[in-house]
Design a protein around this motif. Structure first.
Motif, PDB file in Angstrom:
ATOM      1  N   ARG A 408       0.798  -1.223   0.000  1.00  0.00           N
ATOM      2  CA  ARG A 408       0.000   0.000   0.000  1.00  0.00           C
ATOM      3  C   ARG A 408       0.832   1.275   0.000  1.00  0.00           C
ATOM      4  N   ASP A 409       2.155   1.139  -0.013  1.00  0.00           N
ATOM      5  CA  ASP A 409       2.997   2.328   0.025  1.00  0.00           C
ATOM      6  C   ASP A 409       2.881   3.178  -1.231  1.00  0.00           C
ATOM      7  N   GLY A 410       2.543   2.564  -2.351  1.00  0.00           N
ATOM      8  CA  GLY A 410       2.464   3.299  -3.614  1.00  0.00           C
ATOM      9  C   GLY A 410       1.399   4.371  -3.638  1.00  0.00           C
ATOM     10  N   CYS A 411       0.400   4.253  -2.761  1.00  0.00           N
ATOM     11  CA  CYS A 411      -0.634   5.294  -2.672  1.00  0.00           C
ATOM     12  C   CYS A 411      -0.413   6.197  -1.465  1.00  0.00           C
ATOM     13  N   ARG A 412       0.640   5.943  -0.696  1.00  0.00           N
ATOM     14  CA  ARG A 412       0.873   6.682   0.543  1.00  0.00           C
ATOM     15  C   ARG A 412       2.057   7.642   0.467  1.00  0.00           C
ATOM     16  N   THR A 413       2.627   7.801  -0.711  1.00  0.00           N
ATOM     17  CA  THR A 413       3.778   8.702  -0.840  1.00  0.00           C
ATOM     18  C   THR A 413       3.364  10.145  -0.531  1.00  0.00           C
ATOM     19  N   PRO A 414       4.335  11.000  -0.181  1.00  0.00           N
ATOM     20  CA  PRO A 414       3.995  12.357   0.263  1.00  0.00           C
ATOM     21  C   PRO A 414       3.227  13.180  -0.761  1.00  0.00           C
ATOM     22  N   MET A 415       2.364  14.022  -0.234  1.00  0.00           N
ATOM     23  CA  MET A 415       1.623  14.993  -1.029  1.00  0.00           C
ATOM     24  C   MET A 415       2.603  15.973  -1.666  1.00  0.00           C
ATOM     25  N   VAL A 416       2.272  16.410  -2.886  1.00  0.00           N
ATOM     26  CA  VAL A 416       3.172  17.305  -3.622  1.00  0.00           C
ATOM     27  C   VAL A 416       2.555  18.697  -3.706  1.00  0.00           C
ATOM     28  N   TRP A 417       3.331  19.704  -3.248  1.00  0.00           N
ATOM     29  CA  TRP A 417       2.804  21.059  -3.140  1.00  0.00           C
ATOM     30  C   TRP A 417       3.488  22.047  -4.071  1.00  0.00           C
ATOM     31  N   ASP A 418       4.802  21.959  -4.198  1.00  0.00           N
ATOM     32  CA  ASP A 418       5.576  22.931  -4.986  1.00  0.00           C
ATOM     33  C   ASP A 418       6.547  22.161  -5.875  1.00  0.00           C
ATOM     34  N   HIS A 419       6.307  22.207  -7.185  1.00  0.00           N
ATOM     35  CA  HIS A 419       7.066  21.355  -8.099  1.00  0.00           C
ATOM     36  C   HIS A 419       8.547  21.704  -8.154  1.00  0.00           C
ATOM     37  N   ALA A 420       8.923  22.939  -7.789  1.00  0.00           N
ATOM     38  CA  ALA A 420      10.314  23.371  -7.925  1.00  0.00           C
ATOM     39  C   ALA A 420      11.136  23.156  -6.654  1.00  0.00           C
ATOM     40  N   LYS A 421      10.481  22.843  -5.543  1.00  0.00           N
ATOM     41  CA  LYS A 421      11.199  22.683  -4.282  1.00  0.00           C
ATOM     42  C   LYS A 421      11.649  21.231  -4.085  1.00  0.00           C
ATOM     43  N   PRO A 422      12.677  21.014  -3.278  1.00  0.00           N
ATOM     44  CA  PRO A 422      13.058  19.647  -2.936  1.00  0.00           C
ATOM     45  C   PRO A 422      11.882  18.914  -2.292  1.00  0.00           C
ATOM     46  N   HIS A 423      11.716  17.654  -2.669  1.00  0.00           N
ATOM     47  CA  HIS A 423      10.623  16.828  -2.150  1.00  0.00           C
ATOM     48  C   HIS A 423       9.257  17.465  -2.400  1.00  0.00           C
ATOM     49  N   ALA A 424       9.172  18.281  -3.447  1.00  0.00           N
ATOM     50  CA  ALA A 424       7.923  18.921  -3.873  1.00  0.00           C
ATOM     51  C   ALA A 424       7.258  19.706  -2.751  1.00  0.00           C
ATOM     52  N   GLY A 425       8.064  20.250  -1.841  1.00  0.00           N
ATOM     53  CA  GLY A 425       7.519  21.101  -0.787  1.00  0.00           C
ATOM     54  C   GLY A 425       6.937  20.362   0.388  1.00  0.00           C
ATOM     55  N   PHE A 426       7.043  19.035   0.398  1.00  0.00           N
ATOM     56  CA  PHE A 426       6.481  18.266   1.516  1.00  0.00           C
ATOM     57  C   PHE A 426       7.286  18.479   2.795  1.00  0.00           C
ATOM     58  N   GLY A 429      13.346  18.961   5.238  1.00  0.00           N
ATOM     59  CA  GLY A 429      14.379  18.053   5.709  1.00  0.00           C
ATOM     60  C   GLY A 429      15.091  17.360   4.562  1.00  0.00           C
ATOM     61  N   PRO A 430      16.146  16.577   4.888  1.00  0.00           N
ATOM     62  CA  PRO A 430      16.967  15.948   3.846  1.00  0.00           C
ATOM     63  C   PRO A 430      16.323  14.752   3.163  1.00  0.00           C
ATOM     64  N   LYS A 431      15.345  14.119   3.803  1.00  0.00           N
ATOM     65  CA  LYS A 431      14.742  12.928   3.201  1.00  0.00           C
ATOM     66  C   LYS A 431      13.299  12.794   3.655  1.00  0.00           C
ATOM     67  N   THR A 432      12.571  11.937   2.953  1.00  0.00           N
ATOM     68  CA  THR A 432      11.160  11.681   3.270  1.00  0.00           C
ATOM     69  C   THR A 432      10.985  10.218   3.623  1.00  0.00           C
ATOM     70  N   TRP A 433       9.930   9.916   4.383  1.00  0.00           N
ATOM     71  CA  TRP A 433       9.737   8.539   4.849  1.00  0.00           C
ATOM     72  C   TRP A 433       9.448   7.591   3.692  1.00  0.00           C
ATOM     73  N   LEU A 434       8.826   8.093   2.627  1.00  0.00           N
ATOM     74  CA  LEU A 434       8.694   7.394   1.354  1.00  0.00           C
ATOM     75  C   LEU A 434       9.145   8.358   0.259  1.00  0.00           C
ATOM     76  N   PRO A 435       9.672   7.852  -0.834  1.00  0.00           N
ATOM     77  CA  PRO A 435      10.148   8.749  -1.898  1.00  0.00           C
ATOM     78  C   PRO A 435       9.015   9.554  -2.526  1.00  0.00           C
ATOM     79  N   VAL A 436       9.366  10.709  -3.070  1.00  0.00           N
ATOM     80  CA  VAL A 436       8.435  11.532  -3.846  1.00  0.00           C
ATOM     81  C   VAL A 436       8.757  11.307  -5.326  1.00  0.00           C
TER      82      VAL A 436
END
Length: 549
Positions: A408-426, A429-436
Motif C-alpha cells: 500500500r505504500d504506492g498510494c501513501r507517498t507524500p503529497m506534492v505542493w511545490d514542483h520546484a522545491k526539494p521533495h515537492a515542498g512536503f 528536511g533531507p529525506k522523506t519517509w517514502l520517496p516523492v
C-alpha cells in the motif's frame, strides 16, 4: 472562504457530504524529519477547503509503535509525538472549523497494539482484571491453533503466548491482538475513548474494520469459500485469506448491539456522524445495509466494491442497484481511492495519455452517484500509483506479499505542493519517509493552480456543480436501460430532475433518449462537451452528458 464551504448545518450534514481523507504522515512535514504532522495539516487546510469539500477524515495519529502505520494503537486518548501534541490537534480542529470543515477521525477499536497497557495486563495471567479483554483460547490437544482462522496479513490468525500458555487472536499483524467485544467492560472502555474525542469537539468517526469487532463464541472453523464458476473475486494467488468463507471470525450478529450503543452515545451530542469500513467479501453490500438501516446504528458505511479494478457501466450499475435495493433508510459513502488500495487513475486507465481524462471523468461520476463521497489526498491532482522498489517499502502487508503484491505504500507517498522545491515542498528536511516520484512532483498543487484545464481546477468545478444541484447531493436515483456499455440514470429531488449518461468505453457511443423522458435541456457540465442531435446523445470515448428533464 470560511463557513461558505460547509454544505449544511444540522444533524444531517453528513448525508451527501464530500469528505477529504488526509494521511497525516504524508500530508505536510513541519519539523524536517520527513514525516507529516498535525501542524502541517493545519498549514494546508486552506487548500482542502478550496476544493469545496465538507469534511476531513484523518487517518490515525494516536500513540502507536507504528508497526502498521498507526493502526496499532497503544493510547487512544493521545497524539503520537511523531505527529505533535493534543494542543496541535486542538489548533488544527479550530482552523478546520473556521474554514467550515467538519473533522472526522479514525477510530481503530477492533484491535490494539500489543504494547497497549490493556494487553500487557491481559497477557500477564489468566486471573487479572483484564484477563478476558482479548480473545484468548487454549490450543487443540496436538498444540495447534484453536481454529483455522487466518490473518489478513498472512499466516494463522492465532499467536501462541508462552506466559499465558494460550493463543490470542489477531486479524492483522501478530502485534495487533483483537479485543474481546463479548466482554461488556471492553465495550465500556472503548466507548469512553470515543467520548474523549467527542468532548474535544470532533464531528465524527471513521470506524476501521467495523465488522471485525466480534468473533464466534463457539470458535467454529470457517468453511472454504466457493466462488462463481468464473472465479470472480478470487485472489488466492496473492493471499490465502480469500480462500475462506469468513462466517465465524467476523461479522457476527452481536455487532448490531454494540453499534446501537455507539449510536446512542453519539446521539447525546449535536451533529455527530459515523462512517464504517465494511470488508465482508461478497456480502459487503448486505452488511452495509444491515449496519446503516434503521437510524439507530451507523450513519453511513463504505465497502471495497468501487475500490477495485472494475470501471465499467455494467459493474457500477450492479453495485449501485444492489445498494438501492437493499439499503432501506441507511446511507452509503463512495470512494474510488484511499490509503489501502492502488490509486484509481492507475487502476482505470488503459494508457498514460488517458490520465487526465480518467481523473476528470472519475470525480464527475462519483459526484453524481447517490451517497456521500470520500476523496483521497492527491487524487485532485490526478496522481497515479507510485512505483517503489522493495527497499523503499514500509508497509508490512506489502513486505509480506512481495513481489506478488507490492503493498500500500504506492498510494501513501507524500503529497506534492511545490514542483520546484526539494521533495515537492512536503518537507524541508533531507529525506522523506517514502520517496516523492518525479512524475508526482510535476503535478504539484502550484503547477496546477489557476490552470483552467488542470485536474485540480476540474475537481473544484465538479464539486461546485454538485453543490449547486440538490438532486446530486441526496436526491433519488433511478437507472435507465441502455443497449450499449453506457451508464444512464436520473437524479431527482423536489422540482429538479437531472439525466446523466456516461460512456466509460474507449469508443464513441450513441444514446437514444427514451420518449417517456419528454423534452430535455442539455446542461453544461464542467469539462465535457457531448452533443444532443435529434433525440440522440453523441458521446465520445470517456464522455458524459447531462440534461435537465
Amino acid at each position: 472562504m470560511a463557513a461558505e464551504t460547509a454544505k449544511t448545518v444540522g444533524a444531517d450534514w453528513w448525508r451527501g457530504a464530500v469528505i477529504y481523507q488526509i494521511y497525516p504522515r504524508s500530508f505536510q512535514d513541519t519539523t524536517g524529519d520527513g514525516i507529516g504532522d498535525i501542524k502541517g495539516i493545519t498549514e494546508r487546510l486552506e487548500h482542502v477547503a478550496s476544493l469545496g469539500v465538507d469534511a476531513i477524515w484523518l487517518s490515525p495519529f494516536f500513540t502507536s509503535p507504528m508497526a502498521d502505520m498507526g493502526y496499532d494503537v497503544s493510547d487512544y486518548c493521545n497524539v503520537d509525538p511523531m505527529f505533535g501534541t493534543l494542543a496541535d490537534f486542538d489548533a488544527m480542529m479550530t482552523e478546520a472549523h473556521r474554514l467550515g470543515l467538519k473533522v472526522i477521525i479514525d477510530q481503530v477499536i477492533s484491535h490494539t497494539s500489543d504494547r497497549h497497557p490493556w494487553f500487557i495486563e491481559s497477557r500477564a495471567s489468566r486471573t487479572n482484571p483484564k484477563a478476558d479483554w482479548y480473545v484468548w483460547a487454549d490450543p487443540k490437544p496436538d498444540g495447534t491453533a484453536p481454529t483455522n482462522w487466518l490473518s489478513i496479513f498472512g499466516g494463522p490468525g492465532w499467536e501462541w503466548d508462552g506466559v499465558r500458555k494460550q493463543y490470542y487472536m489477531h486479524n492483522f499483524l501478530i502485534s495487533q491482538p483483537d479485543l474481546n467485544f463479548h466482554n461488556p467492560d471492553v465495550q465500556d472502555a472503548l466507548l469512553d475513548t470515543v467520548r474523549f474525542w467527542l468532548d474535544r469537539g470532533v464531528d465524527g468517526f471513521r470506524l476501521d474494520t467495523v465488522n471485525y469487532y466480534f468473533h464466534d463464541r463457539q470458535l467454529r472453523n470457517n468453511p472454504p469459500m466457493v466462488y462463481d464458476t468464473d472465479g470472480a473475486g478470487m485472489e488466492t494467488d496473492t493471499n490465502p485469506y480469500s480462500m475462506q468463507n469468513h462466517l465465524y471470525d467476523k461479522t457476527q450478529p452481536e455487532n448490531i448491539g454494540f453499534l446501537k450503543r455507539l449510536r446512542a452515545l453519539l446521539d447525546t451530542y449535536d451533529d455527530r456522524a459515523t462512517v464504517g469500513e465494511v470488508g465482508d467479501g461478497p456480502r459487503s453490500l448486505n452488511t452495509l445495509a444491515l449496519y446503516t438501516t434503521g437510524n439507530d446504528k451507523l450513519h453511513m458505511c463504505y465497502t471495497f466494491d468501487l475500490l477495485g479494478p472494475a470501471f465499467s457501466a455494467s459493474y457500477i450499475r450492479k453495485v449501485m442497484q444492489t445498494v438501492l435495493d437493499t439499503v432501506v433508510n441507511g446511507w452509503v459513502c463512495w470512494a474510488f481511492s484511499n490509503h489501502d488500495v492502488i490509486r484509481h487513475v492507475t487502476r482505470f486507465i488503459e494508457s498514460p495519455e488517458e490520465q487526465d481524462r480518467v481523473a476528470k471523468l472519475s470525480i464527475t461520476l462519483i459526484a453524481s452517484l447517490r451517497g456521500s463521497i470520500c476523496l483521497y489526498q492527491g487524487e485532485e491532482l490526478g496522481l497515479t500509483e507510485a512505483e517503489l522498489s522493495f527497499e523503499d517499502l514500509r508497509d508490512p502487508y506489502g513486505i509480506r506479499f512481495w513481489p506478488a503484491f507490492k503493498g500500500r505504500d504506492g498510494c501513501r507517498t507524500p503529497m506534492v505542493w511545490d514542483h520546484a522545491k526539494p521533495h515537492a515542498g512536503f518537507t524541508e528536511g533531507p529525506k522523506t519517509w517514502l520517496p516523492v516520484p518525479a512524475d508526482h512532483a510535476a503535478r504539484a498543487v502550484d503547477a496546477q493552480e489557476g490552470v483552467a484545464d488542470s485536474v485540480l481546477s476540474h475537481y473544484r468545478d465538479a464539486l461546485s456543480f454538485r453543490k449547486a444541484h440538490p438532486s446530486m447531493i441526496d436526491g433519488d436515483m433511478t437507472f435507465i436501460e441502455t443497449n450499449q456499455d453506457l451508464l444512464a440514470f436520473l437524479r431527482e429531488k423536489g422540482g429538479e430532475k437531472l439525466l446523466f449518461v456516461y460512456n466509460l468505453t474507449r469508443e464513441a457511443q450513441n444514446f437514444t433518449l427514451p420518449k417517456r423522458l419528454g423534452d430535455v435541456l442539455p446542461v453544461s457540465l464542467p469539462g465535457f462537451v457531448s452533443k444532443l442531435e435529434g433525440g440522440v446523445v453523441k458521446l465520445d470515448a470517456l464522455e458524459v452528458f447531462c440534461a435537465r428533464v
